[in-house]
Write a protein that holds these residues in place. Structure first.
Motif, PDB file in Angstrom:
ATOM      1  N   GLU A 168      -1.037   8.153   0.200  1.00 42.65           N
ATOM      2  CA  GLU A 168      -0.680   6.994  -0.617  1.00 42.65           C
ATOM      3  C   GLU A 168      -1.812   5.979  -0.704  1.00 42.65           C
ATOM      4  O   GLU A 168      -1.843   5.168  -1.628  1.00 42.65           O
ATOM      5  N   LEU A 169      -2.721   5.982   0.252  1.00 45.23           N
ATOM      6  CA  LEU A 169      -3.864   5.072   0.255  1.00 45.23           C
ATOM      7  C   LEU A 169      -5.154   5.868   0.317  1.00 45.23           C
ATOM      8  O   LEU A 169      -5.219   6.933   0.937  1.00 45.23           O
ATOM      9  N   ASP A 170      -6.203   5.322  -0.314  1.00 39.01           N
ATOM     10  CA  ASP A 170      -7.540   5.892  -0.201  1.00 39.01           C
ATOM     11  C   ASP A 170      -8.286   5.283   0.985  1.00 39.01           C
ATOM     12  O   ASP A 170      -8.984   5.997   1.711  1.00 39.01           O
ATOM     13  N   LEU A 171      -8.157   3.974   1.155  1.00 34.90           N
ATOM     14  CA  LEU A 171      -8.877   3.227   2.180  1.00 34.90           C
ATOM     15  C   LEU A 171      -7.974   2.130   2.704  1.00 34.90           C
ATOM     16  O   LEU A 171      -7.068   1.664   2.003  1.00 34.90           O
ATOM     17  N   CYS A 172      -8.239   1.667   3.921  1.00 38.71           N
ATOM     18  CA  CYS A 172      -7.530   0.478   4.389  1.00 38.71           C
ATOM     19  C   CYS A 172      -8.409  -0.327   5.341  1.00 38.71           C
ATOM     20  O   CYS A 172      -9.227   0.226   6.086  1.00 38.71           O
ATOM     21  N   LEU A 173      -8.233  -1.648   5.293  1.00 38.66           N
ATOM     22  CA  LEU A 173      -8.834  -2.566   6.255  1.00 38.66           C
ATOM     23  C   LEU A 173      -7.799  -2.809   7.335  1.00 38.66           C
ATOM     24  O   LEU A 173      -6.671  -3.217   7.044  1.00 38.66           O
TER      25      LEU A 173
ATOM     26  N   LEU B 271      -2.869  -2.293  -4.624  1.00 38.34           N
ATOM     27  CA  LEU B 271      -3.002  -3.017  -3.359  1.00 38.34           C
ATOM     28  C   LEU B 271      -1.714  -2.934  -2.546  1.00 38.34           C
ATOM     29  O   LEU B 271      -0.620  -3.124  -3.078  1.00 38.34           O
ATOM     30  N   VAL B 272      -1.883  -2.667  -1.255  1.00 33.16           N
ATOM     31  CA  VAL B 272      -0.743  -2.560  -0.343  1.00 33.16           C
ATOM     32  C   VAL B 272      -1.037  -3.412   0.892  1.00 33.16           C
ATOM     33  O   VAL B 272      -2.047  -3.211   1.569  1.00 33.16           O
ATOM     34  N   GLN B 273      -0.158  -4.369   1.183  1.00 30.93           N
ATOM     35  CA  GLN B 273      -0.263  -5.170   2.401  1.00 30.93           C
ATOM     36  C   GLN B 273       0.722  -4.624   3.426  1.00 30.93           C
ATOM     37  O   GLN B 273       1.901  -4.425   3.121  1.00 30.93           O
ATOM     38  N   ASN B 274       0.247  -4.425   4.657  1.00 33.73           N
ATOM     39  CA  ASN B 274       1.138  -3.915   5.695  1.00 33.73           C
ATOM     40  C   ASN B 274       0.458  -4.087   7.038  1.00 33.73           C
ATOM     41  O   ASN B 274      -0.682  -4.547   7.119  1.00 33.73           O
ATOM     42  N   TYR B 275       1.160  -3.742   8.100  1.00 35.63           N
ATOM     43  CA  TYR B 275       0.534  -3.771   9.419  1.00 35.63           C
ATOM     44  C   TYR B 275      -0.206  -2.461   9.648  1.00 35.63           C
ATOM     45  O   TYR B 275      -0.030  -1.469   8.927  1.00 35.63           O
TER      46      TYR B 275
ATOM     47  N   PHE C 101      -5.763   0.703  -2.076  1.00 34.22           N
ATOM     48  CA  PHE C 101      -6.409  -0.028  -0.981  1.00 34.22           C
ATOM     49  C   PHE C 101      -5.364  -0.792  -0.177  1.00 34.22           C
ATOM     50  O   PHE C 101      -4.601  -1.585  -0.720  1.00 34.22           O
ATOM     51  N   GLY C 102      -5.332  -0.543   1.127  1.00 35.50           N
ATOM     52  CA  GLY C 102      -4.412  -1.249   2.016  1.00 35.50           C
ATOM     53  C   GLY C 102      -5.144  -2.246   2.894  1.00 35.50           C
ATOM     54  O   GLY C 102      -6.324  -2.071   3.204  1.00 35.50           O
ATOM     55  N   PHE C 103      -4.429  -3.285   3.319  1.00 31.03           N
ATOM     56  CA  PHE C 103      -5.054  -4.312   4.149  1.00 31.03           C
ATOM     57  C   PHE C 103      -3.978  -5.091   4.895  1.00 31.03           C
ATOM     58  O   PHE C 103      -2.799  -5.088   4.521  1.00 31.03           O
ATOM     59  N   LEU C 104      -4.405  -5.768   5.940  1.00 28.81           N
ATOM     60  CA  LEU C 104      -3.498  -6.561   6.757  1.00 28.81           C
ATOM     61  C   LEU C 104      -3.033  -7.801   5.999  1.00 28.81           C
ATOM     62  O   LEU C 104      -3.767  -8.361   5.173  1.00 28.81           O
TER      63      LEU C 104
END
Length: 323
Positions: free
Chosen positions: A168-173, A152-156, A123-126
């Motif tokens: 690399e990610l399933d979902l992202c906000l 968990l992955v934080q990025n822009y 899961f990625g998110f800002l």
């Protein structure tokens, strides 16, 4: 007029390319036979190995002969149906057993990640959602799915979309909500933006401001490529000016620190916790907000834990962000 001439010369494959192709060819030949080889080597008896692996003895015998032919090496010394490993066969067995163990470990890992009760969600998110929003979401989700794990992955935004595309990610906000043919996105919520000014700034006594009133201010912003940077540029353009930028950063709280130090003003989403040294003004015009959405790769099959978390996020539409 000068025309570019197209070369008619044919380029021969390099030796490295030929070597790589040969390696791929031998792997494709050997891979189906490795488990059979390990079974025969373990029992040192073709009939017994065939019974254990539930394959016809003739099939197993032919597979071993072809394996030796493909390698060009004798792996077994034969005495009727009893076999023993040659030195080359014993050396080969060690590598085969390690390879099969690694394949088994990988298979167990992907099965575990897909388990409905204990699987994993990438899961990625800002960055701006890491302090409060995402911990709250995961806490609420795990009330019904207590053993689901998260990577968990934080990025822009743009970086996370690339991670979606690479698997690399399933979902992202993310924000803005992406519009791309290879992605599916759902708008979940909206977050009002504020003009953040130093506590001793002449505007700090205000509660609201039209963005045009900040036209002569120096701004601190996120770097180009960040969603908030694009939103800042667009809002300032709509207000009739181009922002004069003094500093560019990668994280919203760093920008708040720069504002507190008197180095400029910034358009930012609300902080998770109050920051001393700054005042945050509501922007009345133009309408200053950013949409928050969830995105995933179109056509990408979901494991049960990913499907459950996706459904949970969509169910929070309009109620995603802390009040």
């Amino acid at each position: 007029m000068v025309h570019q001439q197209r070369s008619q010369a044919r380029v021969s494959p390099s030796s490295d390319t030929k070597d790589a192709k040969a390696a791929n060819d031998i792997v494709s030949l050997l891979a189906p036979r490795l488990a059979h080889f390990a079974g025969v080597a373990r029992t040192e008896h073709v009939t017994r190995a065939a019974q254990e692996m539930q394959v016809p003895q003739s099939t197993l015998s032919r597979a071993m002969v072809r394996l030796e032919q493909d390698l060009g090496v004798d792996l077994f010394a034969r005495r009727g149906r009893t076999v023993s490993l040659t030195p080359a066969g014993r050396s080969f067995l060690g590598s085969v057993e390690r390879a099969l163990a690694e394949i088994e470990r990988a298979a167990e890992e992907v099965r575990a990640d897909a388990d409905p009760a204990t699987g994993k969600v990438a899961f990625g998110f800002l960055h701006t959602m890491g302090a409060e929003t995402v911990p709250g979401l995961i806490h609420a989700f795990r009330a019904d799915h207590p053993r689901v794990r998260f990577s968990l992955v934080q990025n822009y935004g743009e970086a996370m979309l690339e991670k979606l595309r690479s698997g690399e990610l399933d979902l992202c906000l993310t924000s803005p909500v992406p519009d791309a043919p290879d992605l599916v996105a759902r708008r979940l919520d909206e977050q009002k933006l504020r003009l953040v000014v130093p506590a001793d700034h002449p505007l700090a006594s205000r509660r609201r401001i039209r963005l045009a009133e900040a036209a002569d201010e120096t701004f601190v912003t996120l770097e180009p490529g960040y969603g908030m940077r694009r939103i800042t540029d667009d809002l300032c353009k709509e207000a009739g000016f181009k922002p004069r930028i003094a500093f560019e950063g990668e994280e919203a709280e760093t920008l708040r620190g720069l504002v507190a130090a008197g180095l400029g003003v910034a358009l930012l989403p609300p902080p998770a916790f109050p920051r001393p040294g700054v005042v945050e003004l509501a922007v009345t015009a133009p309408r200053a907000a950013r949409e928050i959405g969830v995105a995933w790769l179109d056509g990408h099959p979901d494991t049960p834990p990913v499907a459950a978390f996706k459904k949970f996020l969509i169910s929070r539409r309009g109620n995603l962000l802390p009040a």
